[in-house]
Each structure stands twice: as C-alpha cells, then as structure tokens.
Design an enzyme around this catalytic site. Structure first.
Site, PDB file in Angstrom:
ATOM      1  N   ASN A 235      17.888  20.754  27.274  1.00  0.00           N
ATOM      2  CA  ASN A 235      17.260  20.553  28.573  1.00  0.00           C
ATOM      3  C   ASN A 235      16.392  21.745  28.940  1.00  0.00           C
ATOM      4  O   ASN A 235      16.778  22.897  28.733  1.00  0.00           O
ATOM      5  CB  ASN A 235      18.323  20.337  29.654  1.00  0.00           C
ATOM      6  N   GLY A 265      26.699  12.465  30.291  1.00  0.00           N
ATOM      7  CA  GLY A 265      26.128  11.170  29.948  1.00  0.00           C
ATOM      8  C   GLY A 265      24.720  10.979  30.475  1.00  0.00           C
ATOM      9  O   GLY A 265      24.089   9.954  30.183  1.00  0.00           O
ATOM     10  N   HIS A 267      22.420  14.111  31.016  1.00  0.00           N
ATOM     11  CA  HIS A 267      21.601  15.194  30.458  1.00  0.00           C
ATOM     12  C   HIS A 267      21.427  15.086  28.949  1.00  0.00           C
ATOM     13  O   HIS A 267      20.438  15.598  28.409  1.00  0.00           O
ATOM     14  CB  HIS A 267      22.230  16.560  30.792  1.00  0.00           C
ATOM     15  N   ASP A 290      26.670  22.869  35.309  1.00  0.00           N
ATOM     16  CA  ASP A 290      25.380  23.020  35.992  1.00  0.00           C
ATOM     17  C   ASP A 290      25.429  22.271  37.328  1.00  0.00           C
ATOM     18  O   ASP A 290      24.444  21.689  37.778  1.00  0.00           O
ATOM     19  CB  ASP A 290      24.224  22.514  35.122  1.00  0.00           C
TER      20      ASP A 290
END
Length: 403
Positions: A235, A265, A267, A290
C-alpha cells in the site's frame, strides 16, 4: 474524531475498571492450547504470578479451567492511529486513553501511537503529549507517519503539509518525543531521505520505508543505510513490476526488513498476503491495524488529521478523492482472518502479531511470548479463534469467565 459524542463517552467510561486476575493470588489457567516459541502445547497450562508468567504453580494458586481455549501472547501493534471514536493524531489525553483501551479489549496489550502528516510545530506538540503517555507505560512509543513522504503516494495525508525529510527536521521530532520515538516512516528517495535514515538508525529509531515512489535501487540504498521496516507493504508504493520491480521486491527479499501487513481483506488480496509470507517468511512479518478512530466504534464521518473520512461498512475512505484512509481493523480480527481465511499456521500468526513487533521495539525480553519471567500479557481464543479473554500485566481486561 467521531460525530457521535454520546456513544464515544460510553466507550471512554469503560477504561477505568481492569480487574486483578486473582487479587494477588497466583493463577493457573488449565486445559488451554498454549502457543510457545517452540510450538503448540495442547491441553496445557499458563501460570500467572502477580504481573508475570511463572514457570510453575505455587501451592496457593487459584486454578481456572478453560478447556479447549487457545492461549497466545498479547498482541503488539506498531502502527495505530486510534479507535473507539478517539484519535491519537489530534485528540486529548482522555481521547488517547479511550483509543488504547478500545484496542486492549481486542487483544492489543502493547501499542505504538501513530501520528499523521501535520504542521511541524503541531507534530512536535503532539509528540510531547504522547511521550508522557509512553513514560507512564500506556503506549510503547510514537510512530511518525509523515510529513516526510512522497506526494505521489500520499494516501490519506494532506499534500500541502508534506515536506522533504530534512535531517534537521527529523531530529526536531525525535527530540520532541523525549526518547519515546519508536519509528518514522519516510519516502527515502526524497532529498535528505538517506541521511535521515542514517540519523534515525544512530538514535535507535526505526526507519520505515513507506508512502514512497522509490525505485528498486533506491530502496536497496535505503536498506543499506539502516531502514528496517516496510510501512504497510504493497500500500502507498509502486506495484511490483517484472521490469521495474520497485520497492516491494527490494523489501521482500532483504532479510534485514520486517514488512507490515494490514490483514483486513480490504488493503490486501489474499494472494498478496501469501506472497509476502512466502518470501519474508513468518519471521519477517508484522501484522498491524493502521487503525483510525472508527476501529471498534462504527461507521460515520471522522477526521484523520485535517482530512475528512467517511467510514461505510467498516471501510474508511477520504471524502474527497476516495483514497483508503487507514482501517477499522482490530488485531483479534486480523488473527482470526489469518488462521481461518488465509489458512496460516497459528504459530506463524503469533510470530507476526506478537513476537516480531516485540522484537522490533526491543521488548522481546518482556513481551511477545508466553515464557516464564515475561509480562503476563495474553489473549484467549476459542476453537474458531474468536476472542474470549485478554490479560495485561496480570489483570483481566476481558475476563473469559464473565463473557
């Protein structure tokens, strides 16, 4: 910051009532499947004496039968922006404590509070507030995510507040944290990036490569300079390419790097998670949340730093632009998904969610495994790996016998 102030007050009220495991009496949890560094021991026991794990049960110990539950070390989250409707990035001390307690209810017994991009003076002020909580033992340190990141990969960060990683400014944040800075995320390809990595390494602060547009070669240079973590791998960085492999290949292949993964599920596709575990192995993975304010709280409108976020069906996105804006993940859900959906061995998940982040923080001598002499931080899970109990330093946060 949540819109529903009344519900948020309810979350805060729950922070003040941890119960002693056995009022000072040693406690034996029997009939549990204990996950140790050497493997799983079925139908075994965990002994708690005061705040520590003990090697044997004293004669005066209270015995609690928890037949069939899994006993795993307390979870360690090195990347977390808030929860329970409260923000680590902009909230009061009371807000931060609410967020910490929310994540403890979900098994996170050790947590690093993460900031987001902001004005340098504000971030320094924020570091002062958070460092006091670190000194009290409420958090394990501070993670500065931004402002030293790439505008090309800014994600949910305010572009006008981004800046190059000038070592002098990086040092300003470290100093403001009063020895409690745990990690700084950098786009190391920016001017000053490599020198800032060296500065962080010299001061014992984790330099994390993230929100980066670096090439493969630039990432290798950053690792050689002292970077040791990949901020939420995959990411906010270029995709893996067969001619331009970019940072992902460099971060996965190097034994010096621990890769953060957000296993919600949303990211990551399951195949990407499997790819990371295949190349980095369990010993170099750290599950993180996060998380932002909505974790453990609910859908609605929130603020992440200066940016407005809409949370719908548990997915947080910026109101303007639609970029994913952190997560609403808690680590108990990450654990359960890793075992039941991703089919990872329980021992590997424990490494990723407890042992490895504890090592990164330099705390594996105290936390991260259920070995005698370590803090009595543990999580109890049922046969479907749903959370049933949480203990922190010998006190129940979630008592398995009270539901």
């Amino acid at each position: 910051m949540a819109a529903d102030q009344g519900a948020r007050g309810t979350a805060r009220q729950a922070t003040t009532h941890p119960q002693p495991a056995a009022a000072g009496t040693p406690l034996v949890l029997t009939g549990v499947n204990v996950v140790l560094p050497t493997g799983v021991v079925h139908d075994s026991q965990v002994v708690v004496d005061d705040t520590k794990i003990a090697g044997s049960a004293p004669a005066n110990a209270t015995v609690t039968h928890l037949d069939g539950l899994w006993a795993v070390p307390g979870f360690v989250d090195i990347h977390n922006h808030g929860g329970g409707g409260a923000s680590f990035t902009s909230g009061t001390v009371d807000d931060v404590l609410t967020g910490i307690h929310t994540h403890r209810l979900h098994g996170t017994t050790t947590l690093v509070a993460s900031t987001v991009t902001g004005d340098m003076d504000f971030l320094a002020q924020r570091a002062g507030l958070l460092s006091e909580l670190a000194e009290q033992g409420d958090i394990a340190g501070i993670h500065f995510e931004g402002p030293f990141i790439s505008p090309c990969r800014k994600g949910a960060h305010s572009e006008e507040l981004l800046r190059d990683p000038d070592p002098a400014e990086v040092r300003k944040l470290i100093d403001a944290a009063r020895g409690r800075a745990a990690m700084v995320t950098l786009a190391t390809e920016l001017p000053g990036g490599i020198d800032s990595v060296r500065l962080l390494a010299e001061h014992g602060v984790i330099a994390a490569v993230g929100h980066t547009d670096a090439t493969y070669e630039q990432t290798v240079e950053a690792i050689d300079a002292g970077a040791t973590v990949a901020t939420h791998l995959f990411n906010a960085m270029p995709a893996l390419g067969h001619r331009t492999p970019g940072p992902i290949a460099a971060l996965l292949e190097d034994e010096r790097i621990t890769v953060e993964l957000i296993n919600d599920g949303t990211h990551l596709h399951p195949a990407s998670l499997q790819l990371a575990f295949h190349h980095a192995r369990a010993g170099r993975v750290a599950f993180i949340t996060d998380a932002m304010d909505a974790a453990g709280f609910g859908d609605g409108r929130y603020m992440l730093g200066p940016l407005e976020v809409e949370v719908s069906e548990g997915v947080a996105r910026l109101v303007e632009g639609g970029s994913i804006a952190g997560s609403t993940l808690t680590l108990d859900r990450a654990f359960q998904r890793a075992v039941t959906v991703d089919r990872l061995p329980v021992e590997d998940v424990v490494e990723a969610i407890s042992a490895n982040p504890a090592r990164l923080l330099g705390r594996y001598d105290r936390i991260g495994s259920l070995e005698p002499g370590k803090d009595a931080d543990l999580v109890l899970l049922d046969h479907q790996f749903a959370l049933k109990g949480v203990m922190r330093r010998g006190e129940w946060v979630v008592d398995p016998q009270l539901g």
